[in-house]
Motif scaffolding. Structure first.
Motif, PDB file in Angstrom:
ATOM      1  N   GLN A   1      41.061  42.591  39.157  1.00 25.00           N
ATOM      2  CA  GLN A   1      41.857  42.192  37.986  1.00 25.00           C
ATOM      3  C   GLN A   1      41.585  40.735  37.619  1.00 25.00           C
ATOM      4  O   GLN A   1      41.434  40.393  36.449  1.00 25.00           O
ATOM      5  N   SER A   2      41.550  39.877  38.635  1.00 22.22           N
ATOM      6  CA  SER A   2      41.330  38.455  38.358  1.00 22.22           C
ATOM      7  C   SER A   2      39.937  38.218  37.771  1.00 22.22           C
ATOM      8  O   SER A   2      39.698  37.193  37.142  1.00 22.22           O
ATOM      9  N   LEU A   3      39.031  39.181  37.970  1.00 20.82           N
ATOM     10  CA  LEU A   3      37.688  39.051  37.387  1.00 20.82           C
ATOM     11  C   LEU A   3      37.591  39.750  36.033  1.00 20.82           C
ATOM     12  O   LEU A   3      36.513  39.911  35.487  1.00 20.82           O
ATOM     13  N   GLY A   4      38.743  40.195  35.526  1.00 20.49           N
ATOM     14  CA  GLY A   4      38.797  40.731  34.169  1.00 20.49           C
ATOM     15  C   GLY A   4      38.767  42.244  34.064  1.00 20.49           C
ATOM     16  O   GLY A   4      38.740  42.782  32.965  1.00 20.49           O
ATOM     17  N   ALA A   5      38.768  42.956  35.198  1.00 21.48           N
ATOM     18  CA  ALA A   5      38.658  44.417  35.138  1.00 21.48           C
ATOM     19  C   ALA A   5      39.991  45.082  34.804  1.00 21.48           C
ATOM     20  O   ALA A   5      41.035  44.635  35.256  1.00 21.48           O
TER      21      ALA A   5
ATOM     22  N   ARG B   1      50.890  33.671  42.764  1.00 18.85           N
ATOM     23  CA  ARG B   1      50.720  35.030  42.232  1.00 18.85           C
ATOM     24  C   ARG B   1      51.304  35.151  40.822  1.00 18.85           C
ATOM     25  O   ARG B   1      50.824  35.950  40.017  1.00 18.85           O
TER      26      ARG B   1
ATOM     27  N   PRO C   1      46.868  40.113  34.280  1.00 19.68           N
ATOM     28  CA  PRO C   1      45.994  39.288  35.125  1.00 19.68           C
ATOM     29  C   PRO C   1      44.550  39.239  34.624  1.00 19.68           C
ATOM     30  O   PRO C   1      43.892  38.213  34.715  1.00 19.68           O
ATOM     31  N   ASN C   2      44.076  40.377  34.068  1.00 21.66           N
ATOM     32  CA  ASN C   2      42.673  40.405  33.633  1.00 21.66           C
ATOM     33  C   ASN C   2      42.457  39.728  32.271  1.00 21.66           C
ATOM     34  O   ASN C   2      41.344  39.698  31.764  1.00 21.66           O
TER      35      ASN C   2
ATOM     36  N   ILE D   1      41.400  33.536  35.044  1.00 22.00           N
ATOM     37  CA  ILE D   1      41.718  32.756  36.244  1.00 22.00           C
ATOM     38  C   ILE D   1      40.870  33.285  37.401  1.00 22.00           C
ATOM     39  O   ILE D   1      40.750  34.495  37.563  1.00 22.00           O
TER      40      ILE D   1
ATOM     41  N   MET E   1      40.300  33.732  41.424  1.00 26.62           N
ATOM     42  CA  MET E   1      41.162  33.697  42.610  1.00 26.62           C
ATOM     43  C   MET E   1      40.362  34.029  43.870  1.00 26.62           C
ATOM     44  O   MET E   1      39.531  34.926  43.882  1.00 26.62           O
TER      45      MET E   1
ATOM     46  N   GLY F   1      32.358  39.825  37.685  1.00 27.45           N
ATOM     47  CA  GLY F   1      33.191  39.327  36.581  1.00 27.45           C
ATOM     48  C   GLY F   1      32.403  39.190  35.295  1.00 27.45           C
ATOM     49  O   GLY F   1      32.919  39.461  34.194  1.00 27.45           O
TER      50      GLY F   1
ATOM     51  N   ALA G   1      34.517  34.071  42.244  1.00 26.58           N
ATOM     52  CA  ALA G   1      35.640  33.602  41.418  1.00 26.58           C
ATOM     53  C   ALA G   1      35.165  32.586  40.380  1.00 26.58           C
ATOM     54  O   ALA G   1      35.713  32.525  39.275  1.00 26.58           O
TER      55      ALA G   1
ATOM     56  N   PRO H   1      32.497  33.569  36.451  1.00 26.64           N
ATOM     57  CA  PRO H   1      32.845  33.774  35.040  1.00 26.64           C
ATOM     58  C   PRO H   1      33.408  32.511  34.353  1.00 26.64           C
ATOM     59  O   PRO H   1      33.979  32.615  33.281  1.00 26.64           O
TER      60      PRO H   1
END
Lengths: 260, 348
Positions: free
Chosen positions: A165-169, B47, B72-73, B77, B79, B99, B147, B150
């Motif tokens: 998710q944090s990578l955009g997925a 978080r 979040p996506n 950011i 992480m 990413g 991380a 991107p």
């Protein structure tokens, strides 16, 4: 002495399992009087009904696996990720097909979806096939869910999901690119069990009057001498081939080597 | 205006308020550590910034944009997790490029960026390996590269060094700080290890029971703790009860010694804090002398940690080991030198 006892028990167990198989195979090869031959196999393989029922069951197995994967993987993933508190309930539901006999389920289907009901699925071939597919999916649920759930428990679903998710997925990408490849071996183990169950299933197919392999086995068993044994050997061979294929996939799955 | 702003952030799980009225402003390129014991709410704050938890109330702004409602996506950011969280089915290069692939970046561009990132973390030769073929330190470096690939606006580090052994931890923390400085990326680092927080950060937020007890530079946090909790949590601190003789001028007695603190004190007694390294054996050039009896001697190699009894109060202090002078023994009467200015008045 202990070692001898262990070997003796193992030998006893192997004999118990292997002897009937040897007997069955030997009998299936004895169609021609006084010599061994593959006549029974040739007869079975030449039978158009065999090809039709076998083909039908293979297609139904693959469709059941597809439905099972689409239903179970996202459900088990979501339960693990967001709703761990309902896991006992899901486990209970997935165990129900082991408790409720197939005959009860199929009579329920016939009663609910007969031609005079509000959803007359049994009134058409398409509808009956669909009902059978749903029945098979239900039957395979305990095995498929357990296999996938075990696979999911072996990986850190939450952290992997959050990392993706944090990578955009998004969800679909996470399931397809992160979760599925990492539970593939578990999914395959569930899939092979499903394949074996569907290939041998009799009750649902017979009561819904579909040309499946299970009823064909029964029909041959009731009317012929050698052919049913040849069919049984073929069925065993299919099961073993599935197991072998599963071992092969596990061995060649590069990223799971660490666990081995 | 700060690059990352957190205002009145609150988070409750049922009746349990884990983050209370939390405020923080982070400048662009700043390295901030959230430091505190387990359960203090530091990871929950992180978080919420990442979008994995929804705040009960409050605002989070990144570069002027309110992000609380973003998934979040959608936050851009980066992480890094304690458990590495590398995708086991992908190679190192595929992990780093994940990413960018999600963003739809052209393949040639992905390859260039992946090579650049692997070079940055010094693992250019390992692009084709799977995560299980790497050591813990290497995996965490790959997670950092993944991380950063991107080009996120903010980098969040959730105890990334906790799973590593001590030696790797020290070298990797220097590496992380070096990379962060080079890229100038705004970073929030969560840790319970004060040494990590003090050595890496521009500023440290000490958290306690969901509240930011103190925000300051490592120097301020260590030398001027704002609360009793900060004083006790960061470093080793002696706490001594003193009798106040003159509240206005801050004259107190500690054991038999009268000390002028030259600052107003509130009550008839005051709690004073003193770091062990501020005490010396013998008065030397210090302005105040305390006398005590040695009760404990711990030989730690280069340093000897001693404990003395000052008429009912215990004072720990350190002295460097030297082969010319033998350390005092238990029961020895000693004179200890301190400076009144080093005594902290602990409030709260």
């Amino acid at each position: 002495m202990k070692k001898f006892a262990a070997w003796a028990i193992l030998l006893l167990g192997v004999t118990y399992f292997v002897l009937p198989l040897i007997g069955m195979t030997e009998f299936s090869l004895s169609m021609r009087r006084g010599e061994y031959s593959f006549d029974a196999y040739a007869k079975v393989l030449a039978d158009p009904q065999f090809r039709q029922t076998f083909g039908y069951s293979v297609i139904m197995s693959l469709m059941t696996i597809a439905v099972g994967v689409l239903l179970v993987v996202p459900t088990a993933f979501w339960v693990q990720l967001r709703l761990p508190q309902i896991r006992p309930l899901i486990e209970f539901i997935t165990l129900l097909p082991l408790v409720i006999p197939a005959i009860v389920t199929v009579f329920g289907y016939i009663r609910l979806y007969n031609t005079s009901s509000w959803l007359p699925l049994t009134g058409s071939l398409w509808g009956t096939n669909f009902l059978l597919l749903m029945g098979y999916s239900t039957l395979s649920l305990p095995y498929m869910y357990r296999a996938v759930d075990t696979g999911l428990r072996a990986i850190d679903v939450r952290t992997l999901t959050e990392a993706a998710q944090s990578l955009g997925a998004g969800w679909v990408l996470i399931l397809a690119r992160v979760i599925m490849p990492n539970v593939l071996v578990a999914v395959l183990s569930g899939a092979f069990v499903t394949f074996a169950i569907v290939m041998g299933e009799f009750t649902m197919a017979a009561l819904l009057n579909r040309p499946a392999f299970g009823p064909y086995l029964q029909l041959m068993g009731a009317n012929k001498a050698y052919e049913p044994f040849a069919l049984a050997v073929i069925a065993f061979a299919i099961t073993w081939a599935c197991m072998g294929l599963f071992q092969l996939v596990t061995r060649f799955s590069k990223h799971t080597k660490a666990a081995g | 205006m700060s690059f990352l702003t957190i205002e009145n952030l609150e988070k409750s799980f049922g009746a349990n308020r884990v983050v209370k009225d939390f405020d923080l402003s982070v400048e662009k390129g700043e390295f901030i550590s959230l430091l505190g014991p387990s359960g203090c709410g530091k990871t929950t704050v992180l978080r919420m910034v990442a979008g994995f938890e929804t705040p009960s109330s409050g605002i989070i702004r990144i570069d002027g944009q309110e992000v609380v409602r973003l998934k979040p996506n959608q936050r851009n950011i980066g992480m890094v997790f304690q458990a590495y969280a590398l995708f086991p089915n992908l190679t190192v290069a595929q992990n780093v490029g994940f990413g960018l692939k999600v963003k739809g970046t052209p393949k040639s561009e992905i390859d260039t960026r992946v090579a650049e990132m692997l070079d940055l973390i010094g693992l250019s030769d390992l692009g084709g390996r799977y995560p299980f073929q790497l050591s813990g330190g290497q995996q965490q470096r790959v997670a950092l590269a993944r991380a950063l690939a991107p080009r996120p606006q903010v980098l969040l580090l959730d105890e990334p060094l906790s799973a590593l052994d001590a030696k790797i931890r020290v070298s990797l923390r220097n590496e992380i700080r070096e990379i962060q400085r080079r890229l100038g990326i705004t970073t929030i680092f969560v840790t319970h290890d004060q040494e990590e927080a003090l050595s890496m950060s521009d500023r440290v937020v000490v958290m306690h029971e969901g509240i930011a007890d103190q925000v300051g530079t490592p120097f301020e946090i260590y030398n001027a703790p704002a609360t009793r909790f900060v004083a006790n949590f960061v470093g080793t601190l002696n706490t001594l009860e003193a009798r106040v003789l003159d509240p206005a001028s801050g004259r107190v007695t500690l054991g038999q010694t009268e000390i002028a603190l030259n600052r107003p004190l509130p009550g008839p007694t005051a709690t004073l804090g003193l770091r062990p390294e501020m005490v010396s054996l013998g008065r030397g050039t210090h302005d105040t002398a305390l006398s005590g009896t040695i009760t404990e001697v711990d030989f730690l190699g280069s340093v000897i940690r001693l404990r003395a009894d000052l008429g009912g109060q215990s004072l720990a202090f350190d002295t460097f080991n030297t082969n010319r002078i033998a350390p005092p023994k238990v029961g020895d009467r000693v004179e200890l030198g301190i400076d009144a200015g080093d005594l902290l008045v602990i409030e709260g």
